[in-house]
Design an enzyme around this catalytic site. Sequence first.
Site, PDB file in Angstrom:
ATOM      1  N   HIS A 100      -6.331  -6.550  13.152  1.00 18.41           N
ATOM      2  CA  HIS A 100      -5.059  -5.838  13.173  1.00 18.41           C
ATOM      3  C   HIS A 100      -4.678  -5.527  14.614  1.00 18.41           C
ATOM      4  CE1 HIS A 100      -1.823  -3.644  11.246  1.00 18.41           C
ATOM      5  NE2 HIS A 100      -1.994  -2.665  12.117  1.00 18.41           N
ATOM      6  N   ARG A 107     -10.806   0.798  14.648  1.00 23.71           N
ATOM      7  CA  ARG A 107     -10.609   1.497  13.380  1.00 23.71           C
ATOM      8  C   ARG A 107     -11.652   1.036  12.377  1.00 23.71           C
ATOM      9  NH1 ARG A 107      -4.685   1.383  10.692  1.00 23.71           N
ATOM     10  NH2 ARG A 107      -5.196  -0.831  10.469  1.00 23.71           N
ATOM     11  N   TYR A 117      16.469  30.519   6.707  1.00 26.39           N
ATOM     12  CA  TYR A 117      15.351  31.257   7.300  1.00 26.39           C
ATOM     13  C   TYR A 117      15.490  31.349   8.813  1.00 26.39           C
ATOM     14  CZ  TYR A 117      12.881  30.884   2.833  1.00 26.39           C
ATOM     15  OH  TYR A 117      12.521  30.994   1.519  1.00 26.39           O
ATOM     16  N   LYS A 138       0.840  -1.194   0.000  1.00 25.03           N
ATOM     17  CA  LYS A 138       0.000   0.000   0.000  1.00 25.03           C
ATOM     18  C   LYS A 138       0.878   1.249   0.000  1.00 25.03           C
ATOM     19  CE  LYS A 138      -0.506   0.132   5.037  1.00 25.03           C
ATOM     20  NZ  LYS A 138      -1.431   0.184   6.176  1.00 25.03           N
ATOM     21  N   CYS A 177      14.882  24.303   3.824  1.00 27.61           N
ATOM     22  CA  CYS A 177      13.940  25.100   3.038  1.00 27.61           C
ATOM     23  C   CYS A 177      13.014  24.174   2.237  1.00 27.61           C
ATOM     24  CB  CYS A 177      14.688  26.030   2.085  1.00 27.61           C
ATOM     25  SG  CYS A 177      15.982  27.008   2.877  1.00 27.61           S
ATOM     26  N   MET A 178      12.089  24.759   1.498  1.00 23.83           N
ATOM     27  CA  MET A 178      11.154  23.956   0.715  1.00 23.83           C
ATOM     28  C   MET A 178      11.881  23.104  -0.323  1.00 23.83           C
ATOM     29  SD  MET A 178       7.879  25.094  -1.634  1.00 23.83           S
ATOM     30  CE  MET A 178       6.878  25.607  -0.253  1.00 23.83           C
ATOM     31  N   ASP A 179      12.900  23.659  -0.965  1.00 18.33           N
ATOM     32  CA  ASP A 179      13.547  22.969  -2.078  1.00 18.33           C
ATOM     33  C   ASP A 179      15.057  22.812  -1.913  1.00 18.33           C
ATOM     34  OD1 ASP A 179      11.020  23.176  -3.651  1.00 18.33           O
ATOM     35  OD2 ASP A 179      11.525  25.312  -3.555  1.00 18.33           O
ATOM     36  N   ARG A 228       1.044 -10.746   7.435  1.00 21.33           N
ATOM     37  CA  ARG A 228       1.141  -9.563   6.581  1.00 21.33           C
ATOM     38  C   ARG A 228       2.480  -8.876   6.816  1.00 21.33           C
ATOM     39  NH1 ARG A 228      -3.942  -9.165   9.048  1.00 21.33           N
ATOM     40  NH2 ARG A 228      -3.246  -7.368  10.287  1.00 21.33           N
TER      41      ARG A 228
END
Length: 400
Positions: free
Chosen positions: A185, A150, A287, A48, A337-339, A245
């Site tokens: 589970h 769940r 930053y 999954k 940072c983001m990138d 599993r």
Amino acid sequence: MSSHRLYSGLPALPIHKAWAEIDTDALKRNYIYLRTYAPDSRHICVVKADAYGHTAGLCVPALLDAGCDFFAVSCIDEALEVRNICRNANKFADILILGYTAPEHAKALADNNIIQAVISKKHAEGLCNSAKRHNCRVRVHIALDTGMNRIGLDARNDDECSSAAKLIKSLCKKTELCVEGLFTHFSKADESPAESDGENFTKKQHERFLLVKNLLQDDNIRLFCHVSNSAATIRYSDFTLDGVRLGILLYGAAPSEYVKAEVLPVMSLRTSISHIHRLPAGQRVSYGGDFISDTERTTATLPIGYADGFLRAYSGFEVTVHTAKGDFKAPIIGRICMDQCMIDVTDIPAFVGDKITVFGYDKTEISKLAQMAETIEYEVICLITGRVPRIEKLAANKSK
């Protein structure tokens, strides 16, 4: 209504700013090794979430080659992808959807020979009605809620177990459903028995499951039963039943520090140095300027950041710099940072273009990152985004 996938339109380029190498040989080795913990059970490989971020397109064929004939996924989208991969490989495997699928998809489930988890009485009724309308029959495994709270038929005490068994008996008579399996589970199988009630609660869940199983067998109803996840497969060998599993351990990560298994990391996150910069004493980095150099330093910029799934919480982590003179550890300085992010390469013979292993250099790194982010190893690998291309390790080595 149109539907779009993130990053689905990105081109396949020969050079990447960051990439994840997937070691399919390590995946096969982990699978073969983990089978020794449940030699008499059927081994269900959980793929999954795009094989926990490793991509089903690489992992499913490798596992098929290693002998796997049973996969588990979260939703029908993933199930159809795995079915197509199996068809392209000219191999058949059972595919179980562990989560919810809308009853309207009954025909798609039947047409593609996919097993659906039944998560409630209402869900079962919906599947039956949809299958009747489409004149088809759906293979199902019944989910029991033995304490996870769940999904599944309530089975948290003797009365609920009795009611669940009664309902399952009635479902077995439905011509629209082919009831083949029963599962639950465990919610605490990976916890320390010394610090919690994990062991006792896991045993209690197992006892509740067996009560339902035995009530069904009293009426000669015998189903394929599976309760053990990765942690329980390693720690509770007497709970294996008909199937186990195998999830996170397949990919070389651990459910918790209390689950010990000799598995190899399958994913290595890599990038390369894009820029080298002299940092005078007293200068701040990134930053917020949290990092201040006490002396003159040399920094390198890496084109990877939290938009790639490399979280801000990982600031301070040491990556591996592969130079012409050997491999060196370098700490991330300042906020990620983001990138992009920055590392300290003072006294390291580093140059623009040198390769970096962010994690995957050794099997402890994913655990360290999880601790830094106060999370679990699952998140570290699953959060690597679709912007990062996955490349099979052998193919990557051949292209160098």
